[in-house]
Each structure stands twice: as structure tokens, then as C-alpha cells.
Write an enzyme that holds these catalytic residues in place. Structure first.
Site, PDB file in Angstrom:
ATOM      1  CE  LYS A 190      44.282   8.026  30.184  1.00 19.66           C
ATOM      2  NZ  LYS A 190      43.579   9.217  29.876  1.00 19.66           N
TER       3      LYS A 190
ATOM      4  NE  ARG B 142      46.042  11.933  24.968  1.00 23.22           N
ATOM      5  CZ  ARG B 142      46.359  11.884  26.259  1.00 23.22           C
ATOM      6  NH1 ARG B 142      47.408  11.216  26.647  1.00 23.22           N
ATOM      7  NH2 ARG B 142      45.613  12.508  27.138  1.00 23.22           N
TER       8      ARG B 142
ATOM      9  NE  ARG C 297      42.919  15.144  36.916  1.00 22.17           N
ATOM     10  CZ  ARG C 297      43.060  14.416  35.808  1.00 22.17           C
ATOM     11  NH1 ARG C 297      43.081  13.099  35.875  1.00 22.17           N
ATOM     12  NH2 ARG C 297      43.134  15.008  34.637  1.00 22.17           N
TER      13      ARG C 297
ATOM     14  NE  ARG D 146      46.664  17.253  34.325  1.00 26.46           N
ATOM     15  CZ  ARG D 146      46.455  16.184  33.565  1.00 26.46           C
ATOM     16  NH1 ARG D 146      46.475  14.987  34.117  1.00 26.46           N
ATOM     17  NH2 ARG D 146      46.202  16.283  32.276  1.00 26.46           N
TER      18      ARG D 146
ATOM     19  NE  ARG E 146      43.106  17.245  29.260  1.00 25.74           N
ATOM     20  CZ  ARG E 146      42.995  17.122  30.590  1.00 25.74           C
ATOM     21  NH1 ARG E 146      42.535  18.116  31.313  1.00 25.74           N
ATOM     22  NH2 ARG E 146      43.323  16.002  31.169  1.00 25.74           N
TER      23      ARG E 146
END
Ligand code: AMP
Length: 217
Positions: free
Chosen positions: A13, A88, A127, A160, A171
Site C-alpha cells: 500500500k 480498518r 522490509r 519494524r 496482522r
């Protein structure tokens, strides 16, 4: 032009949102980034949010909605915004309708980034994000020029704390349960514009740009 970008965590996203934001001069409002900023600054909001984020759970609606309302009342661009990571839940979507109505505004399209779970888990665990400006890299697919250093601002790139396989799985579960129903919510209004991000972000962005153009945006 006011847009929402939706998709599972790690679906890509952020990358898509950055390109679309730059193209149209929009204000980018990422609730994840706002929470991470508050955590870094150790604000009361950050302290509360951290306990949920570290578990891969959602921060409670009332806290999140207040934060977004405040941001929408203080937009930096007069061209509109991209909401990234919000809403969300259905309750957040309904609250958003009310906030925008009060501001005499509305959502023009919802960009939906489609990515398979296996691709997500692989991409999220490799990531890296810049501590300072939030730019996103990937040690396997999109490394920064110098390892550990952000190409954009020279800040330090880090993993992260919620980008580990266990938290990513919860998640994804949270997304399926709470957030996926929003696709139908916005599809019923004819607002969904889809992009497939399994192969490359370029194809995803092109599909989304074409979809926006078809809506006259
Ligand atoms: P993201 O950067 O969008 O992946 O968000 C990271 C984390 O922040 C999520 O896993 C949630 O814990 C929290 N978060 C972000 N946006 C929201 C939201 N709209 N509602 C509740 N929690 C959120």
C-alpha cells in the site's frame, strides 16, 4: 481528490500511495506512521498504541478516529488526501463518513491493493523502513544504495518491531476479520479501484491509475 488505500498489511500500500500522492499532490495520512511517530516521541497516545501494535492487534477505534479527525481538520494540501491504513473497521468507516460530511467533503475512490499471503510474508519480513522519514526498502527486492542508510534522507533504516513472522500472521488474521469486509462496504458505492501487486508495484500502480481515470479522476 480524496482517496483511501486498502490492502492487507505488507501488500504494498505504502509504495502505491507514495506514487499516487506525488502524481496528484495529495496529503498522505498514514495511521501506522502517525502511531509510530507518537511511539518514538513517547507521547501518551504512543504509549497506549504500542501495546496493541506489538501484538498485531488494532488500536481501539475511539483513539484512532480522534487522531484521524484531528489530522483531517488540519490538511496540508488543498488538493485532497490519501488515507493509508484507515479505516480498518466498519465503525471507523462510518465515523469517517460523518467527519467528512461535517467538513463538506467525501471519498472519491478506494484503491485496493491485492497481494497473496505468501508474497506478503516474504516481503514484510525482509522490509526495512527509515527511522526518520518512513521511506520503505527491502533487503531482497529493493535495497537502499548503502545498507542501513536511507536513500531519501540519509536516516537509519531498521526493521519494524511488528515485521516478524508471528506478528505478521496475526496482522493478517486481524485484517481478514475486521478490515476485509470494508471492500464490500465501498464496492456497494462503486468506489473500488483494484491493482494486483503480486508481480510488481509498477503493474499495480498502472492498474490503479487506469481505474482512477475510468472514474474520471
Ligand atoms: P500499518 O503501518 O498500517 O501496517 O499499521 C501498523 C499497526 O498500527 C497496525 O498493525 C495496528 O496495530 C495499528 N493501526 C494502524 N492503523 C490503524 C487503524 N486504522 N485502526 C487501528 N489500528 C491501526
Amino acid at each position: 481528490m480524496n482517496l483511501i488505500i486498502m490492502g492487507a498489511p505488507g501488500s504494498g500500500k505504502g509504495t502505491t500511495a507514495t506514487v499516487i500522492r506525488e502524481k496528484f499532490g495529495l496529503d498522505h495520512i498514514s495511521t501506522g506512521d502517525l502511531f509510530r511517530y507518537n511511539i518514538k516521541e513517547n507521547t501518551p497516545l504512543g504509549i497506549e498504541a504500542k501495546s496493541y501494535i506489538d501484538k498485531g492487534a488494532l488500536v481501539p477505534d475511539d483513539v484512532t478516529i480522534r487522531m484521524v479527525e484531528d489530522r483531517l481538520k488540519n490538511l496540508k494540501s488543498d488538493k485532497g488526501f490519501i488515507l493509508d491504513g484507515f479505516p480498518r473497521t466498519i465503525a471507523q468507516a462510518e465515523a469517517l463518513d460523518k467527519i467528512l460530511e461535517a467538513l463538506g467533503s467525501k471519498i472519491d475512490a478506494v484503491m485496493y491493493v491485492v497481494t497473496d499471503d505468501e508474497v506478503i510474508i516474504d516481503r514484510v519480513t525482509t522490509r526495512r523502513v527509515c527511522e526518520k522519514c518512513g521511506a520503505s526498502f527491502n533487503i531482497k527486492y529493493m535495497p537502499s544504495k548503502v545498507e542501513g542508510v536511507c536513500d531519501v534522507c540519509g536516516g537509519k533504516t531498521i526493521q519494524r518491531s511488528d515485521d516478524n513472522p508471528e506478528t505478521v500472521q496475526s496482522r493478517l488474521d486481524t485484517y481478514r476479520k475486521n478490515t476485509a469486509p470494508l471492500i464490500d462496504f465501498y464496492a456497494a458505492r462503486g468506489l473500488i479501484v483494484e491493482g494486483n501487486n503480486n508481480v510488481s508495484s509498477d503493474t499495480c500502480i498502472k492498474e490503479i491509475e487506469d481505474g482512477l481515470a475510468k472514474l474520471g479522476l
